[in-house]
Design an enzyme around this catalytic site. Structure first.
Site, PDB file in Angstrom:
ATOM      1  N   CYS A 164      -2.022  -2.570   7.700  1.00  0.00           N
ATOM      2  CA  CYS A 164      -1.950  -3.461   6.539  1.00  0.00           C
ATOM      3  C   CYS A 164      -0.660  -4.270   6.464  1.00  0.00           C
ATOM      4  O   CYS A 164      -0.673  -5.417   6.022  1.00  0.00           O
ATOM      5  CB  CYS A 164      -2.174  -2.664   5.261  1.00  0.00           C
ATOM      6  SG  CYS A 164      -3.838  -1.940   5.204  1.00  0.00           S
ATOM      7  N   ASP A 217      -4.899  -0.661  -1.589  1.00  0.00           N
ATOM      8  CA  ASP A 217      -6.315  -0.474  -1.304  1.00  0.00           C
ATOM      9  C   ASP A 217      -6.948   0.052  -2.581  1.00  0.00           C
ATOM     10  O   ASP A 217      -6.382   0.937  -3.248  1.00  0.00           O
ATOM     11  CB  ASP A 217      -6.518   0.561  -0.186  1.00  0.00           C
ATOM     12  CG  ASP A 217      -6.398  -0.016   1.210  1.00  0.00           C
ATOM     13  OD1 ASP A 217      -6.202  -1.240   1.349  1.00  0.00           O
ATOM     14  OD2 ASP A 217      -6.504   0.760   2.174  1.00  0.00           O
ATOM     15  N   ASP A 254       0.779  -1.241   0.000  1.00  0.00           N
ATOM     16  CA  ASP A 254       0.000   0.000   0.000  1.00  0.00           C
ATOM     17  C   ASP A 254       0.812   1.295   0.000  1.00  0.00           C
ATOM     18  O   ASP A 254       0.474   2.257   0.714  1.00  0.00           O
ATOM     19  CB  ASP A 254      -0.966   0.012   1.187  1.00  0.00           C
ATOM     20  CG  ASP A 254      -1.954  -1.132   1.172  1.00  0.00           C
ATOM     21  OD1 ASP A 254      -1.917  -1.952   0.237  1.00  0.00           O
ATOM     22  OD2 ASP A 254      -2.763  -1.229   2.115  1.00  0.00           O
ATOM     23  N   HIS A 263     -10.599   0.947  -2.977  1.00  0.00           N
ATOM     24  CA  HIS A 263     -11.922   1.003  -2.370  1.00  0.00           C
ATOM     25  C   HIS A 263     -12.984   1.574  -3.296  1.00  0.00           C
ATOM     26  O   HIS A 263     -12.704   2.504  -4.064  1.00  0.00           O
ATOM     27  CB  HIS A 263     -11.879   1.901  -1.127  1.00  0.00           C
ATOM     28  CG  HIS A 263     -11.011   1.407  -0.019  1.00  0.00           C
ATOM     29  ND1 HIS A 263     -11.053   0.123   0.458  1.00  0.00           N
ATOM     30  CD2 HIS A 263     -10.090   2.056   0.751  1.00  0.00           C
ATOM     31  CE1 HIS A 263     -10.200  -0.001   1.449  1.00  0.00           C
ATOM     32  NE2 HIS A 263      -9.595   1.155   1.643  1.00  0.00           N
ATOM     33  N   HIS A 283     -10.326   7.232   1.543  1.00  0.00           N
ATOM     34  CA  HIS A 283      -8.955   7.103   1.034  1.00  0.00           C
ATOM     35  C   HIS A 283      -8.906   6.024  -0.031  1.00  0.00           C
ATOM     36  O   HIS A 283      -9.710   5.105  -0.038  1.00  0.00           O
ATOM     37  CB  HIS A 283      -7.975   6.774   2.176  1.00  0.00           C
ATOM     38  CG  HIS A 283      -8.242   5.453   2.820  1.00  0.00           C
ATOM     39  ND1 HIS A 283      -9.205   5.277   3.789  1.00  0.00           N
ATOM     40  CD2 HIS A 283      -7.687   4.225   2.625  1.00  0.00           C
ATOM     41  CE1 HIS A 283      -9.237   4.009   4.164  1.00  0.00           C
ATOM     42  NE2 HIS A 283      -8.326   3.346   3.469  1.00  0.00           N
ATOM     43  N   LYS A 314      -7.021  -4.839  -3.132  1.00  0.00           N
ATOM     44  CA  LYS A 314      -7.733  -5.421  -1.999  1.00  0.00           C
ATOM     45  C   LYS A 314      -8.767  -4.435  -1.472  1.00  0.00           C
ATOM     46  O   LYS A 314      -8.754  -3.260  -1.841  1.00  0.00           O
ATOM     47  CB  LYS A 314      -6.751  -5.821  -0.895  1.00  0.00           C
ATOM     48  CG  LYS A 314      -5.951  -4.681  -0.311  1.00  0.00           C
ATOM     49  CD  LYS A 314      -4.901  -5.202   0.666  1.00  0.00           C
ATOM     50  CE  LYS A 314      -4.059  -4.096   1.251  1.00  0.00           C
ATOM     51  NZ  LYS A 314      -4.759  -3.165   2.099  1.00  0.00           N
ATOM     52  N   HIS A 329     -17.133   2.751   0.661  1.00  0.00           N
ATOM     53  CA  HIS A 329     -16.521   1.690   1.464  1.00  0.00           C
ATOM     54  C   HIS A 329     -16.887   1.825   2.937  1.00  0.00           C
ATOM     55  O   HIS A 329     -16.976   2.924   3.474  1.00  0.00           O
ATOM     56  CB  HIS A 329     -15.005   1.691   1.280  1.00  0.00           C
ATOM     57  CG  HIS A 329     -14.365   0.471   1.826  1.00  0.00           C
ATOM     58  ND1 HIS A 329     -13.663   0.456   3.003  1.00  0.00           N
ATOM     59  CD2 HIS A 329     -14.358  -0.806   1.367  1.00  0.00           C
ATOM     60  CE1 HIS A 329     -13.232  -0.771   3.233  1.00  0.00           C
ATOM     61  NE2 HIS A 329     -13.640  -1.556   2.251  1.00  0.00           N
TER      62      HIS A 329
END
Length: 192
Positions: free
Chosen positions: A138, A51, A13, A53, A74, A99, A57
């Protein structure tokens, strides 16, 4: 430590929203970029998680407490904040794993809801070296899941930065990883 074809680097990330100026900036988040760029050419398999999203989310909170499940919006898929840091140099053949792509499900780990474990096994990987953002969320989740999946797991300590809310949570995450069986190494100790 000598690296070989069974080793994988997982860069977690390192996205614009987690770096200075981003909506969920980690202090010094961009400082992991040179570490990633230094290490990536040494590995046959390099994975960048992100990420990705949806705009609605479940972790997004209009009054975020900066804790599990209560974050500012974010890394919304397709936005500049979700892009990998522009100074990252992805080697040829690098994998990008998205993810936390479902509105109602959070996923801190790069293994959660993805084919990462199967992909690493298919490539013959037995050891993984985890670095990136953020140590206490994470990165920790990815390293613990790597252990659960049966990979010998290392944390590249100089290649991580923490949210560190509350203060000390980054150091606590590293201590918990050690207790779980993750070996902590420096990027300078890795030779390709």
């Amino acid at each position: 430590m000598l690296l070989g074809p069974a080793d994988a680097l997982i860069v977690v990330d390192v996205q614009n929203d987690f770096c200075p100026g981003g909506s969920l900036a980690v202090s010094g988040g961009d400082e992991v970029v040179p570490v990633a760029n230094h290490l990536a050419p040494r590995f046959a398999t390099v994975v960048y998680t992100r990420d990705w999203h949806p705009a609605d989310h479940c972790s997004f909170d209009p009054r975020p407490s900066f804790s599990d499940g209560s974050w500012p919006a974010h890394c919304v898929a397709g936005t500049p904040g979700a892009e990998l840091h522009p100074d990252l140099v992805l080697p040829p053949g690098a994998l990008v794993v998205s993810k936390a792509t479902e509105p109602g499900t959070d996923a801190y780990s790069g293994f959660d809801g993805t084919a990462l474990a199967a992909t690493l096994r298919a490539r013959g990987c037995t050891r993984v070296f985890v670095m990136g953002l953020a140590t206490d969320y994470c990165v920790q989740a990815t390293a613990l899941d790597a252990l659960r999946e049966g990979f010998v797991t290392f944390l590249v300590e100089d290649g991580v930065r923490a949210v560190d809310v509350p203060p000390g949570s980054g150091a606590q995450a590293v201590a918990e990883l050690r207790r779980a069986g993750v070996e902590v190494v420096s990027s300078h100790a890795l030779a390709g």
